[in-house]
Design a protein around this motif. Structure first.
Motif, PDB file in Angstrom:
ATOM      1  N   HIS B  96       3.636  -0.446 -17.649  1.00 30.11           N
ATOM      2  CA  HIS B  96       3.543   0.430 -18.827  1.00 30.11           C
ATOM      3  C   HIS B  96       2.106   0.920 -19.029  1.00 30.11           C
ATOM      4  N   TRP B  97       1.141   0.028 -18.805  1.00 31.73           N
ATOM      5  CA  TRP B  97      -0.256   0.443 -18.964  1.00 31.73           C
ATOM      6  C   TRP B  97      -0.592   1.554 -17.971  1.00 31.73           C
ATOM      7  N   LEU B  98      -0.126   1.394 -16.730  1.00 27.91           N
ATOM      8  CA  LEU B  98      -0.387   2.431 -15.725  1.00 27.91           C
ATOM      9  C   LEU B  98       0.313   3.738 -16.102  1.00 27.91           C
ATOM     10  N   GLN B  99       1.535   3.652 -16.591  1.00 28.44           N
ATOM     11  CA  GLN B  99       2.238   4.891 -16.969  1.00 28.44           C
ATOM     12  C   GLN B  99       1.443   5.676 -18.010  1.00 28.44           C
ATOM     13  N   VAL B 100       0.782   4.959 -18.916  1.00 31.36           N
ATOM     14  CA  VAL B 100       0.024   5.613 -19.986  1.00 31.36           C
ATOM     15  C   VAL B 100      -1.357   6.060 -19.497  1.00 31.36           C
ATOM     16  N   ALA B 104      -0.477   8.286 -11.816  1.00 30.59           N
ATOM     17  CA  ALA B 104      -0.326   8.495 -10.370  1.00 30.59           C
ATOM     18  C   ALA B 104      -0.152   7.174  -9.622  1.00 30.59           C
ATOM     19  N   HIS B 105      -0.644   6.083 -10.201  1.00 27.84           N
ATOM     20  CA  HIS B 105      -0.541   4.792  -9.513  1.00 27.84           C
ATOM     21  C   HIS B 105       0.592   3.908 -10.029  1.00 27.84           C
ATOM     22  N   ALA B 106       1.358   4.419 -10.982  1.00 25.82           N
ATOM     23  CA  ALA B 106       2.422   3.581 -11.544  1.00 25.82           C
ATOM     24  C   ALA B 106       3.493   3.262 -10.495  1.00 25.82           C
ATOM     25  N   LEU B 107       3.945   4.287  -9.765  1.00 29.02           N
ATOM     26  CA  LEU B 107       5.014   4.032  -8.788  1.00 29.02           C
ATOM     27  C   LEU B 107       4.540   3.246  -7.570  1.00 29.02           C
ATOM     28  N   LEU B 133      -2.619  -8.182  -7.440  1.00 29.22           N
ATOM     29  CA  LEU B 133      -1.857  -7.186  -6.677  1.00 29.22           C
ATOM     30  C   LEU B 133      -2.428  -5.786  -6.914  1.00 29.22           C
ATOM     31  N   ALA B 134      -2.761  -5.494  -8.168  1.00 23.70           N
ATOM     32  CA  ALA B 134      -3.345  -4.181  -8.489  1.00 23.70           C
ATOM     33  C   ALA B 134      -4.658  -3.988  -7.730  1.00 23.70           C
ATOM     34  N   HIS B 135      -5.436  -5.048  -7.643  1.00 20.41           N
ATOM     35  CA  HIS B 135      -6.704  -4.986  -6.901  1.00 20.41           C
ATOM     36  C   HIS B 135      -6.453  -4.644  -5.433  1.00 20.41           C
ATOM     37  N   GLU B 136      -5.426  -5.263  -4.842  1.00 16.27           N
ATOM     38  CA  GLU B 136      -5.092  -4.951  -3.440  1.00 16.27           C
ATOM     39  C   GLU B 136      -4.750  -3.478  -3.256  1.00 16.27           C
ATOM     40  N   LEU B 137      -4.244  -2.860  -4.312  1.00 19.13           N
ATOM     41  CA  LEU B 137      -3.893  -1.430  -4.243  1.00 19.13           C
ATOM     42  C   LEU B 137      -5.105  -0.545  -4.525  1.00 19.13           C
ATOM     43  N   GLY B 138      -6.242  -1.160  -4.755  1.00 23.69           N
ATOM     44  CA  GLY B 138      -7.439  -0.378  -5.029  1.00 23.69           C
ATOM     45  C   GLY B 138      -7.598   0.001  -6.485  1.00 23.69           C
ATOM     46  N   LEU B 139      -6.787  -0.625  -7.331  1.00 22.24           N
ATOM     47  CA  LEU B 139      -6.875  -0.313  -8.767  1.00 22.24           C
ATOM     48  C   LEU B 139      -7.863  -1.263  -9.438  1.00 22.24           C
ATOM     49  N   MET B 148      -2.805  -5.174 -20.228  1.00 23.86           N
ATOM     50  CA  MET B 148      -1.611  -6.002 -20.507  1.00 23.86           C
ATOM     51  C   MET B 148      -1.678  -6.642 -21.890  1.00 23.86           C
ATOM     52  N   ALA B 149      -2.890  -6.864 -22.373  1.00 22.56           N
ATOM     53  CA  ALA B 149      -3.066  -7.565 -23.651  1.00 22.56           C
ATOM     54  C   ALA B 149      -3.133  -6.615 -24.838  1.00 22.56           C
TER      55      ALA B 149
END
Lengths: 214, 214
Positions: B96-100, B104-107, B133-139, B148-149
């Motif tokens: 949800h945080w990525l969607q907002v 582009a990185h949500a999917l 996991l997000a870090h592995e994706l370069g985020l 998240m908080a």
């Protein structure tokens, strides 16, 4: 070793009414014997302390709608019997009696039961109603009525239901071939491919990361 | 009026992991907007007093096996995460945080979550694991962890889950298009045909009495 396919069904199971239209084609295509095994799902539900979703719940409402949609997909006219679910034990006993005593008429009876109940919405929940249906098919209604009451016929339904539980059956329709179990009218395509490829089926549609179609 | 398709899913739902591979194709084929709506199935189960079948029951054992078979059918490598089911709320909040904040990185995140959990068997049930996991994706892992908080992100997950319940959702994945609901990875073909024909679809395989192939 191509073993038989066991088709476990209950005459009051809506998805059984749909699956019985297609299972013979699947068995024939793979040269497998098909064994039609009428069970009492009510007995199984009591034994497993399981219950179908109540019609006044979100899941119950969905399932009723999905049944109607699935029937349309299968080209089957649909009309819910009243009451539903209904007592399917008279029909199951009648079917078992025919399998033992008049095998040629067992399947025509099966299809007439499912169409009477789920395409015409008839109440076929009593021994008299089931015998009346048999009469319409030109069968000896009195013989079937007497057959339903025979201890060996009652025992045959009980044994078939107990066999189902031992095999892992918890719902209907359930298909078992070579120990592999498939639950639901929506799993006939899986059974079809499993009979052809077993567990070694190469993936038909490999997938990995899918990028969004932006 | 071609409305959007709502794809309600839970990151801990095995059948959601399978359906997410195919739903984008269905939406694109019919020119429909696809809305990826992460929910908490645990919250819904508590609200509906519903529970998935326990793994030590006949139904539970069957479902686990059917998931593996369904993944094979879909061409998806499968390895159960441990624990399963797992707490999917950190992943849902991260999504949800990525969607907002980084749509582009949500999917890519969604697919990496499902593949990490269900193809690699990783435990991605904590905020730190999801941020890793997000870090592995370069985020930016710290930004996601902080996201998240955020109260508004927590509220977004709660609102989406509440929307789902109002729409009749009781399990995942659930797809809704123009008010028509489809539950389960195995209903994508129905959705596909419904988007094309609506309720007026002519029967593809008409059936009536089938005589036994004797």
């Amino acid at each position: 070793m191509a073993g038989p396919i066991d088709f476990y069904f209950d005459f009051s199971s809506a998805y059984s009414a749909i699956a019985r239209l297609q299972i013979a084609d699947v068995a024939q295509r793979h040269g497998r014997e098909l064994r039609w095994r009428a069970i009492s799902l009510g007995v199984i539900f009591r034994e497993l302390r399981h219950a179908p979703p109540a019609p006044d719940t979100a899941k119950g409402r969905y399932i009723w709608h999905d049944v109607e949609r699935s029937a349309r997909e299968a080209g089957m006219a649909w009309r819910w019997p009243d009451p539903f679910p209904f007592n399917s034990i008279p029909a199951a006993r009648g079917f078992h009696w025919l399998q033992v005593n008049d095998e040629a008429h067992a399947l025509p009876f099966l299809h007439a039961m499912f169409e009477g109940s789920f395409s015409e919405g008839r109440n076929l929940s009593t021994p008299d109603a089931v015998a009346g249906l048999a009469h319409e098919l030109g069968l000896d209604a009195d013989a079937i009525l007497a057959g339903m009451a025979q201890p060996e016929i009652k025992a045959r339904l009980q044994t078939t239901t107990a066999d189902a539980v031992v095999a892992g059956v918890f719902g209907a329709p359930t298909l078992i071939a070579d120990g592999e179990m498939f639950w639901g009218a929506d799993r006939l395509a899986y059974l079809d491919r499993w009979l052809q490829y077993g567990d070694d089926r190469p993936a038909g549609h490999p997938h990995s990361h899918q990028e969004p179609p932006e």
